[in-house]
Design an enzyme around this catalytic site. Structure first.
Site, mmCIF file in Angstrom:
data_model
loop_
_atom_site.group_PDB
_atom_site.id
_atom_site.type_symbol
_atom_site.label_atom_id
_atom_site.label_comp_id
_atom_site.label_asym_id
_atom_site.label_seq_id
_atom_site.Cartn_x
_atom_site.Cartn_y
_atom_site.Cartn_z
ATOM 1 C CB CYS A 65 -1.419 25.755 -5.621
ATOM 2 S SG CYS A 65 -1.906 26.888 -4.318
ATOM 3 C CG HIS A 89 4.511 28.157 -2.574
ATOM 4 N ND1 HIS A 89 3.269 28.746 -2.597
ATOM 5 C CD2 HIS A 89 5.319 28.997 -1.852
ATOM 6 C CE1 HIS A 89 3.309 29.889 -1.919
ATOM 7 N NE2 HIS A 89 4.545 30.059 -1.453
#
Length: 310
Positions: free
Chosen positions: A142, A90
């Protein structure tokens, strides 16, 4: 190793098992990359450090452990060495403390313990490289565009007009609000200042962004071309996809990691950093994924061979 020069790697895969943020393909990404490094690029197994949050893992990919592995790799480096860091997991964006920052947000990766590693930490790492060594960072997360603070953009979002977050399937992002909520539950301090929570929870292991005064952070300014090379899975305002092919018992993977690995498999000759990113963009587009890998490095390194392949 060529001419006695070392090839060193740190590979980090975070799947966040048994949490609401669980991903499926990140550990697969770095295991596959380890094979590519050994077979294609001449890395030695003993010079590759692997950190995953798989059950039973001896060294968990916490913020402190990832930074320790990266610091040790840079400490070992000498002129001519090739360093590689692959992160799959992440990412997030945090409010910027810097005045006049265009998006008022900075980029960070999210280790398994939520002890964020920020663009300033990667800038400091690049600044510590010995002369003549380089480090390639491949971040399949991301908001990974711009993950090395102040690195020159070669292939990036300058043509994009969308300042919102572009979504892809199973995005590898944890929103800032969720990170703040998680840290608040650990510290029980009532503040929206994420630095306060990170310093309370992790102390000296927290990111430099929160431990240093804004004026001290300016000392990390990159005033000349450096040997940091960032291949990001997407633009700063986009998400990177975690793909879990349910049919045919296929293995889950990160879309960007997989596209880079496919590009390397399909093109056996030397490829420049620029070629790898442009081909990965085409591969993702062909797969219908809305994410645009970027390249941040000096002009010279844009045309340099990916991982200095012989």
């Amino acid at each position: 190793m060529e001419n006695g020069k070392k090839r060193l790697a740190v590979l980090v895969g975070c799947n966040y098992p048994n949490t609401q943020h669980e991903l499926n393909g990140c550990i697969n990404d770095v295991l596959t990359m380890r094979d590519v490094l050994v077979k294609r690029f001449g890395f030695d197994h003993s010079q590759i450090e692997l950190l995953t949050d798989a059950p039973g893992s001896l060294v968990m990919p916490t913020g402190a452990n990832i930074k320790k592995a990266l610091d040790q790799m840079v400490n070992k480096a000498e002129s001519g060495d090739v360093l590689f860091f692959h992160y799959s997991g992440h990412g997030t964006r945090i409010p910027s403390s810097k005045p006049g920052h265009p998006f008022r947000q900075d980029e960070a990766i999210v280790p398994c313990d939520f002890n964020l590693i920020t663009d300033v930490d990667f800038r400091q790492l690049v600044n510590r490289l010995p002369k003549g060594a380089n480090i390639t960072i491949l971040s399949d997360s991301c908001h990974s565009g711009g993950l090395i603070d102040k690195e020159k953009e070669q292939i990036g979002p300058t043509s994009a007009t969308n300042d919102g977050t572009l979504q892809s399937n199973s995005p590898k992002t944890i929103p800032f609000e969720s990170i703040l909520q998680h840290l608040t539950s650990m510290t029980s301090i009532n503040t929206s200042d994420i630095g306060t929570h990170l310093l309370e929870s992790f102390g000296a292991d927290a990111s430099l962004k929160f431990r240093l005064h804004p004026l001290e952070l300016d000392l990390f300014e990159s005033v000349k071309p450096d040997e940091g090379i960032l291949l990001s899975g997407c633009q700063a305002n986009e998400t990177s996809a975690d793909v879990n092919p349910m049919m045919n018992g296929g293995k889950a993977y990160g879309a960007f990691s997989n596209s880079v690995q496919m590009v390397l498999k399909d093109h056996l000759g030397p490829l420049s950093n620029k070629q790898v990113v442009l081909m990965a963009r085409k591969s993702l587009e062909a797969g219908g994924l809305v994410q645009h890998p970027c390249l941040y490095c000096s002009d010279e390194n844009a045309d340099a061979i990916f991982l200095w392949q012989a």
